[in-house]
Design an enzyme around this catalytic site. Structure first.
Site, mmCIF file in Angstrom:
data_model
loop_
_atom_site.group_PDB
_atom_site.id
_atom_site.type_symbol
_atom_site.label_atom_id
_atom_site.label_comp_id
_atom_site.label_asym_id
_atom_site.label_seq_id
_atom_site.Cartn_x
_atom_site.Cartn_y
_atom_site.Cartn_z
ATOM 1 N N ASP A 68 0.813 -1.215 0.000
ATOM 2 C CA ASP A 68 0.000 0.000 0.000
ATOM 3 C C ASP A 68 0.847 1.266 0.000
ATOM 4 O OD1 ASP A 68 -2.463 -1.088 -0.096
ATOM 5 O OD2 ASP A 68 -2.930 -0.814 2.029
ATOM 6 N N LYS A 90 -3.860 3.086 -2.385
ATOM 7 C CA LYS A 90 -5.100 3.877 -2.376
ATOM 8 C C LYS A 90 -4.805 4.962 -1.366
ATOM 9 C CE LYS A 90 -8.158 1.078 -0.866
ATOM 10 N NZ LYS A 90 -9.387 1.492 -0.253
ATOM 11 N N MET A 205 -6.990 9.636 10.026
ATOM 12 C CA MET A 205 -7.596 10.272 8.843
ATOM 13 C C MET A 205 -8.504 11.432 9.225
ATOM 14 S SD MET A 205 -8.504 6.781 6.727
ATOM 15 C CE MET A 205 -8.846 5.719 8.110
#
Ligand code: SAH
Length: 289
Positions: A68, A90, A205
């Protein structure tokens, strides 16, 4: 350099120190990585040394490593010669359709009888969608193993000198994500309860939505004087820490521009950073993570 063979010792025997007195990693102590199986491995928050030994073992035996965006590429150097690297990154709330593509790619590679190592940042099952990948593998009968990693919400805080718990400040800690698939603050989070439930809240996040999160928590009665830290690029040489208070965030427009990836920590544990922040000094002294 010492060579254990000169000492007549079996360097693969469990617990046998090498001639220089340092322990060696003996692959005999670790499970076989069977062809046709998938290992879902947590890479840790960034510093290569925070990969687990089992993760290292898997990496040095895999035929293909599907990794990732948040994985520190220095860790990939530990793959075995000839192993293939495949990026499956991603970032930043891209549409989730791609997640299914990644899961199906793992199935495809395992069916080619490869040892497939799926390497994800932090811990693979913590805000990492590793659970979804395992569900796909389980549904078609592909054998898999989960190798946990140090999640950034714990390891990243340690590098910021912020304990996740401390007896003087908190007996619980709450982890949440600051944005959902639409990019907004998650409706699935009970913000009213978050405001009162835990003295320490660690948010993944969350930087982009931080003003809205702060307004929401303040609206539900959270103390505006509570300290907040934004820890960017935790455990990496360019780690940086910005501290403020919850009450100041709604007017601090630039806070959303702080470097990412970043963790947001709310609670009195943030105050320990002044005394316990150790990493910047360690970096100045020997520049190693
Ligand atoms: N599975 C990962 C989390 C993936 S979600 C884990 O267990 O850590 C991605 C979020 O993790 C980022 O938006 C950020 O909030 C956090 N993150 C991951 N690595 C980080 C790092 N080195 N420094 C700060 N935050 C990090």
């Amino acid at each position: 350099m010492n060579d254990t063979r000169d000492t007549g010792r079996d360097e693969n025997a469990r617990g046998t120190p090498a001639a220089d007195g340092f322990a060696r990693l003996s692959h005999a102590d670790f499970p076989d990585f069977a062809p046709g199986s998938v290992w879902l491995v947590g890479a840790g928050p960034g510093a290569p040394g925070l990969l687990t030994l089992l993760g290292f073992h898997g990496l040095s035996h895999a035929d293909i490593v599907v990794y990732d965006a948040l994985v520190n590429e220095d860790i990939l150097n530990w793959k075995r010669d000839g192993a293939v690297l495949e990026f499956a990154g991603k970032r930043g709330g891209k549409p989730s359709a791609k997640q299914q593509d990644i899961s199906l790619r793992l199935v495809e590679l395992a069916r080619q009888n490869k040892r497939v190592l799926r390497l994800k940042g932090g811990d693979p099952l913590t805000f990492g969608r590793g659970g979804e990948e395992c569900e796909t593998l389980a549904s078609v009968g592909i054998p898999f193993r989960i190798v946990p990693g140090i999640t950034s919400g714990v390891g990243g805080l340690a590098y910021a000198g912020i304990p996740t718990t401390h007896r003087d400040t908190n007996h619980s800690v709450l982890f949440l994500t600051g944005h959902d698939a639409t990019g907004d603050i998650p409706q699935g989070v009970d913000w009213k309860n978050v405001a009162s439930a835990s003295p320490v809240v660690v948010m993944y996040m969350a930087v982009r939505n931080l003003p809205k999160i702060a307004r929401t928590l303040l609206g539900f009665g959270r103390d505006p004087d509570e300290p907040v830290a934004v820890v960017s690029n935790a455990t990496l040489p360019h780690q940086s820490i910005h501290t403020t208070t919850l009450g100041q965030i709604p007017d601090a427009e630039d806070i959303v521009k702080l470097p990412t990836p970043a963790l947001v920590v709310l609670g009195r544990v943030v105050d320990f950073h002044d005394r316990l922040g150790w990493y910047a000094k360690a970096m100045r002294e020997n520049a190693v993570g």
